[in-house]
Write a protein that holds these residues in place. Structure first.
Motif, PDB file in Angstrom:
ATOM      1  N   GLY A  25       0.817  -1.203   0.000  1.00 58.71           N
ATOM      2  CA  GLY A  25       0.000   0.000   0.000  1.00 58.71           C
ATOM      3  C   GLY A  25       0.850   1.253   0.000  1.00 58.71           C
ATOM      4  N   HIS A  26       0.462   2.200  -0.822  1.00 55.59           N
ATOM      5  CA  HIS A  26       1.156   3.491  -0.894  1.00 55.59           C
ATOM      6  C   HIS A  26       0.081   4.570  -0.886  1.00 55.59           C
ATOM      7  N   PHE A  27      -0.013   5.252   0.270  1.00 60.14           N
ATOM      8  CA  PHE A  27      -1.074   6.228   0.412  1.00 60.14           C
ATOM      9  C   PHE A  27      -0.563   7.400   1.242  1.00 60.14           C
ATOM     10  N   GLY A  28      -0.727   8.596   0.704  1.00 59.88           N
ATOM     11  CA  GLY A  28      -0.246   9.775   1.400  1.00 59.88           C
ATOM     12  C   GLY A  28       1.248   9.727   1.612  1.00 59.88           C
ATOM     13  N   ASP A  29       1.674   9.888   2.854  1.00 64.53           N
ATOM     14  CA  ASP A  29       3.092   9.870   3.211  1.00 64.53           C
ATOM     15  C   ASP A  29       3.547   8.501   3.697  1.00 64.53           C
ATOM     16  N   VAL A  30       2.693   7.498   3.590  1.00 65.14           N
ATOM     17  CA  VAL A  30       2.974   6.180   4.156  1.00 65.14           C
ATOM     18  C   VAL A  30       3.120   5.148   3.047  1.00 65.14           C
ATOM     19  N   GLU A  31       4.118   4.278   3.199  1.00 71.42           N
ATOM     20  CA  GLU A  31       4.296   3.122   2.325  1.00 71.42           C
ATOM     21  C   GLU A  31       4.376   1.885   3.210  1.00 71.42           C
ATOM     22  N   LEU A  32       3.545   0.874   2.920  1.00 72.83           N
ATOM     23  CA  LEU A  32       3.439  -0.307   3.771  1.00 72.83           C
ATOM     24  C   LEU A  32       3.519  -1.561   2.923  1.00 72.83           C
ATOM     25  N   ASP A  33       4.314  -2.530   3.373  1.00 75.07           N
ATOM     26  CA  ASP A  33       4.394  -3.834   2.723  1.00 75.07           C
ATOM     27  C   ASP A  33       4.287  -4.904   3.799  1.00 75.07           C
ATOM     28  N   VAL A  34       3.348  -5.835   3.626  1.00 69.21           N
ATOM     29  CA  VAL A  34       3.140  -6.930   4.579  1.00 69.21           C
ATOM     30  C   VAL A  34       3.216  -8.238   3.809  1.00 69.21           C
ATOM     31  N   ARG A  35       3.885  -9.217   4.374  1.00 72.93           N
ATOM     32  CA  ARG A  35       4.085 -10.510   3.720  1.00 72.93           C
ATOM     33  C   ARG A  35       3.836 -11.641   4.696  1.00 72.93           C
ATOM     34  N   TYR A  36       2.975 -12.582   4.318  1.00 72.82           N
ATOM     35  CA  TYR A  36       2.841 -13.845   5.044  1.00 72.82           C
ATOM     36  C   TYR A  36       3.384 -14.937   4.151  1.00 72.82           C
ATOM     37  N   PHE A  37       4.210 -15.831   4.691  1.00 72.70           N
ATOM     38  CA  PHE A  37       4.900 -16.804   3.858  1.00 72.70           C
ATOM     39  C   PHE A  37       4.962 -18.166   4.531  1.00 72.70           C
ATOM     40  N   GLN A  38       5.104 -19.177   3.693  1.00 67.59           N
ATOM     41  CA  GLN A  38       5.380 -20.544   4.122  1.00 67.59           C
ATOM     42  C   GLN A  38       6.511 -21.065   3.246  1.00 67.59           C
ATOM     43  N   GLU A  39       7.562 -21.572   3.874  1.00 70.04           N
ATOM     44  CA  GLU A  39       8.723 -22.072   3.139  1.00 70.04           C
ATOM     45  C   GLU A  39       9.081 -23.468   3.638  1.00 70.04           C
ATOM     46  N   GLU A  40       9.344 -24.356   2.705  1.00 71.23           N
ATOM     47  CA  GLU A  40       9.794 -25.708   3.010  1.00 71.23           C
ATOM     48  C   GLU A  40      11.164 -25.899   2.393  1.00 71.23           C
ATOM     49  N   LEU A  41      12.142 -26.269   3.204  1.00 72.01           N
ATOM     50  CA  LEU A  41      13.502 -26.523   2.751  1.00 72.01           C
ATOM     51  C   LEU A  41      13.833 -27.990   3.034  1.00 72.01           C
ATOM     52  N   TRP A  42      14.365 -28.678   2.044  1.00 71.42           N
ATOM     53  CA  TRP A  42      14.719 -30.081   2.246  1.00 71.42           C
ATOM     54  C   TRP A  42      15.979 -30.422   1.472  1.00 71.42           C
ATOM     55  N   ASP A  43      16.492 -31.605   1.712  1.00 71.83           N
ATOM     56  CA  ASP A  43      17.786 -32.037   1.170  1.00 71.83           C
ATOM     57  C   ASP A  43      18.905 -31.088   1.612  1.00 71.83           C
ATOM     58  N   LEU A  44      18.782 -30.531   2.809  1.00 73.53           N
ATOM     59  CA  LEU A  44      19.783 -29.574   3.287  1.00 73.53           C
ATOM     60  C   LEU A  44      21.044 -30.297   3.746  1.00 73.53           C
ATOM     61  N   ILE A  45      22.181 -29.663   3.481  1.00 75.57           N
ATOM     62  CA  ILE A  45      23.475 -30.180   3.931  1.00 75.57           C
ATOM     63  C   ILE A  45      23.753 -29.518   5.273  1.00 75.57           C
ATOM     64  N   SER A  46      23.350 -30.171   6.351  1.00 78.02           N
ATOM     65  CA  SER A  46      23.374 -29.567   7.683  1.00 78.02           C
ATOM     66  C   SER A  46      24.546 -30.024   8.533  1.00 78.02           C
ATOM     67  N   GLY A  47      25.212 -31.092   8.165  1.00 78.26           N
ATOM     68  CA  GLY A  47      26.293 -31.617   8.987  1.00 78.26           C
ATOM     69  C   GLY A  47      27.585 -30.842   8.834  1.00 78.26           C
ATOM     70  N   SER A  48      28.568 -31.221   9.642  1.00 75.09           N
ATOM     71  CA  SER A  48      29.876 -30.577   9.611  1.00 75.09           C
ATOM     72  C   SER A  48      30.571 -30.850   8.285  1.00 75.09           C
ATOM     73  N   ILE A  49      31.262 -29.823   7.760  1.00 75.94           N
ATOM     74  CA  ILE A  49      32.025 -29.999   6.514  1.00 75.94           C
ATOM     75  C   ILE A  49      33.451 -29.471   6.693  1.00 75.94           C
ATOM     76  N   SER A  50      34.007 -29.629   7.892  1.00 75.51           N
ATOM     77  CA  SER A  50      35.377 -29.203   8.129  1.00 75.51           C
ATOM     78  C   SER A  50      36.350 -30.252   7.589  1.00 75.51           C
ATOM     79  N   PRO A  51      37.615 -29.879   7.354  1.00 78.38           N
ATOM     80  CA  PRO A  51      38.588 -30.842   6.811  1.00 78.38           C
ATOM     81  C   PRO A  51      38.860 -32.026   7.720  1.00 78.38           C
ATOM     82  N   VAL A  52      38.545 -31.906   9.027  1.00 76.76           N
ATOM     83  CA  VAL A  52      38.788 -33.019   9.939  1.00 76.76           C
ATOM     84  C   VAL A  52      37.493 -33.663  10.427  1.00 76.76           C
ATOM     85  N   ASN A  53      36.359 -33.165   9.944  1.00 74.80           N
ATOM     86  CA  ASN A  53      35.074 -33.766  10.321  1.00 74.80           C
ATOM     87  C   ASN A  53      34.070 -33.479   9.216  1.00 74.80           C
TER      88      ASN A  53
END
Length: 700
Positions: free
Chosen positions: A536-564
């Protein structure tokens, strides 16, 4: 800033018909779909950070202004290495967001990350920043996973003259900046040099007893020529050099003692060129290419404990003996089982006796964490106005990446990517705007992938729009994740060991006994996002509202250091929440900017929750009290990062005066921490509640 120049630098092109469709009060952006569009019609939620907001925030470094973006996690999580992540998950391995600097990706290909310390641009040279909040792989391909930060620098044609700035404060803050710009005929050029340094978190607090200060030097140049035939040719080049004091590596704690402060040195260089031709009023073509290089090296000089006694001694050399490597491989890479079996293995015991016969009271040497990365990128983009209600942007991209590292890769690995993209902006009804986009890519390491996005915008009434977006994205495993083969050599050995390494350790060169290797079977990380929004852009005000749902999978979550190295695709994360941002300008003398986010994050991995704050927000206010004086204040909140709340209040007082053709500006900024808590991890602490600095700037 010239819209034409911004389009070139942001890899986007705008058409006059779209400008007529947008109303005069709605800001326009270039990043989400590679098209110049009003905020109300783009297929994403977008945050714009202007030069006025940067100045009002009083920020010293680029990463700090990202706190103005709703849902963005920002902190120095790893000592003096900043972490910036949209809908933050992992605190240290922040590798799921694309960052562009004048159209050039600064996302590194070898060890996927963005190094904010080495971005070769000063805040004074930033014209604006456009942040696409949500997957943008349909416009930029793999690694535009959770969003895109597009940093657009000032056009040299819009600036001329010299600037200088000095800044000093507590915590060892010492910054300097000089810039010069000039015009010649149909061309313009600007070059800037900056130096930044501070002492980081306070020394004396373990494990950073010796401190974690940093010093970064950068140079950035950019030129633009308007050719006689109407073409526009621009180029950019620059580089950086940084020196960071690093805390002891967590994977090496307990193996020995550091003998000197570990100082990481990074060298970076880049160059690029953009050619643009206006084929007609409705057809534009752009060709761009760039190359970049980085060299990072961290020496670790340690004296190692004897693994059998736990004390300093010549037996520490067992960690780098050939016999320990053989035992490690025989135990299927299990470090604990290897150390437990060492005292009963005949070959290891024989080597142990040889080391003790040296008569040395210690075993010391230097190992390196090293990586060199190169990229060559060529892209062709075509934008055409098909009809009054349809515009199409499409293009081809070819990229070559190379990473070299003895420690991480045992050599060199490379990757070639071929890509094609398109976005069709339709306006079938006067109230409805649709964006249909997709990105196809094939690379040698990850094969073939396609990522789509669809965005719909419905105008309820002038200045009020509803938005729905469905997007998918991926993050392809980097060169290290796919090709890891760690081998950490040791050099500069003490006493008798340095002369006859093969005699004392069984091989030359000698390597740390742990060696990790990727199986090459990792899949790309995936994200699916849905959002419902209101602008919304009205008068001196600009407003943006967002509702979201995100699904993340196949993530590489483990340690990736050279010794682990424990990389697999078992990680899963879900985000669900609401974000909002509001701008209010009640008059010419002051303005207010608010942002906030409330996000529920769930994951099957604890590491994916460390940088995810349920509630976060910011407030930025500026008031021009008198003719030459102005006041600004900022408030920043995140609850919590790794169970540690972050809350800070800033206050800045500034004075500006024109002395003929010279402009003088002075400002004092004070940061007050409202929480006596470490930042993300227990070692990240300040002793004092305040940080302050004084800045003097001159433009002539």
């Amino acid at each position: 800033m010239r819209l034409w120049s911004a389009a070139v630098l942001a890899s986007t092109v705008g058409l006059s018909h779209a400008q007529e469709m947008a109303g005069p009060d709605i800001p326009r952006v270039l990043t989400p779909a590679r098209l110049d569009q009003p905020l109300s019609e783009v297929p994403a939620s977008v945050t714009i950070i202007t030069q006025d907001m940067i100045r009002a925030s009083g920020a010293r470094e680029l990463y700090q202004v990202m706190r103005l973006v709703p849902g963005m996690s920002v902190a120095k999580a790893d000592g003096n290495v900043p972490s910036v992540s949209y809908h933050g998950t992992q605190a240290r391995d922040h590798r799921r967001m694309l960052v562009l600097l004048d159209g050039r990706s600064v996302y590194r290909p070898g060890l996927a990350r963005v190094n904010w310390n080495d971005l070769a641009i000063a805040l004074e040279d930033v014209e604006r920043i456009e942040v696409t909040r949500g997957p943008a792989a349909a416009a930029y391909g793999a690694n535009a996973f959770s969003g895109v930060i597009n940093i657009i620098s000032r056009d040299p044609r819009d600036s001329e003259g010299q600037e200088a700035r000095l800044r000093a404060g507590n915590n060892g803050i010492r910054d300097a900046y000089v810039s010069s710009g000039w015009h010649h005929g149909n061309g313009a050029f600007r070059i800037s040099v900056e130096s930044r340094g501070d002492d980081g978190y306070d020394a004396g607090l373990p494990p950073m007893e010796d401190g974690d200060g940093k010093r970064a030097n950068t140079v950035n140049g950019r030129g633009v020529w308007e050719l006689d035939n109407g073409d526009v040719l621009s180029f950019y080049l620059g580089g950086s050099r940084s020196k960071l004091e690093r805390a002891p590596e967590s994977s090496l704690r307990g193996l020995g003692d550091y003998q000197r402060l570990a100082i990481q040195r990074d060298d970076n260089a880049f160059a690029g060129m953009v050619w643009e031709r206006q084929l007609s009023d409705w057809h534009q073509l752009k060709v761009s290419g760039y190359t970049q290089y980085s060299d990072e090296k961290l020496p670790l000089t340690m004296c190692y404990f004897d693994p059998l006694t736990g004390q300093h001694g010549a037996g520490g050399g067992l960690f780098f003996s050939r016999e320990m490597r053989d035992l490690y491989l025989a135990n299927d890479g299990d470090i604990g089982a290897t150390l437990a079996a060492a005292s009963n293995d005949p070959a290891v015991q024989q080597r142990y006796g040889t080391l003790l016969s040296s008569g040395a009271d210690r075993f010391c040497g230097t190992s390196y964490l090293d990586v060199r990365e190169q990229r060559y990128d060529l892209e062709i983009q075509d934008t055409i106005q098909i009809s009054q209600w349809a515009r199409l942007v499409a293009g081809l991209n070819l990229r070559y990446d190379r990473a070299s590292s003895q420690t991480y890769l045992s050599g060199t690995a490379d990757n070639v990517s071929r890509r094609a993209f398109a976005n069709l902006a339709l306006k079938p009804l006067s109230r409805l705007t649709a964006n249909l986009g997709g990105y196809w890519e094939y690379d040698d390491l990850n094969g073939e992938h396609f990522t789509p996005r669809i965005g719909l915008s419905w105008r309820l009434m002038p200045g009020h729009h509803l938005r729905w977006v469905y997007a998918r994205g991926l993050r392809s495993p980097d060169v290290y994740e796919d090709q890891a083969h760690s081998n950490a050599p040791i050099s500069r050995l003490n006493g008798p060991f340095g002369d006859r390494t093969a005699d004392w350790l069984g091989w030359d060169p000698a390597y740390f006994f742990v060696s990790e290797q990727a199986d090459g079977n990792l899949k790309p990380e995936r994200i699916r996002s849905r959002e419902w929004g209101y602008y919304g852009h009205f008068g001196d005000v600009e407003l943006d509202v967002r509702y979201f749902q995100e699904e993340l999978w196949d993530l590489i979550s483990g340690s990736i250091s050279p010794v682990n190295f424990d990389a697999d695709n078992s990680g899963k994360v879900t985000h669900r929440g609401t974000e909002a941002q509001l701008s209010w300008r009640p008059g010419a003398r002051h303005w207010l900017r608010l942002s906030g986010a409330h996000i529920h994050t769930r994951s099957n991995s604890a590491t994916e929750l460390r940088f995810a704050a349920r509630d976060s927000g910011s407030a930025l206010w500026e008031w021009h009290a008198l003719r030459n004086w102005w006041l600004s204040s900022g408030y920043y909140l995140a609850r919590d990062y790794n169970n540690h709340p972050y809350e800070r209040l800033d206050l800045q007082l500034a004075y500006r005066r024109a002395l003929g053709p010279t402009h003088l500006e002075a400002s004092l900024l004070v940061q007050h921490f409202l929480e006596n808590e470490p930042v993300v991890f227990a070692e990240n602490r300040y002793r004092a509640d305040e940080r302050f600095w004084l800045t003097l700037a001159l433009r002539f």
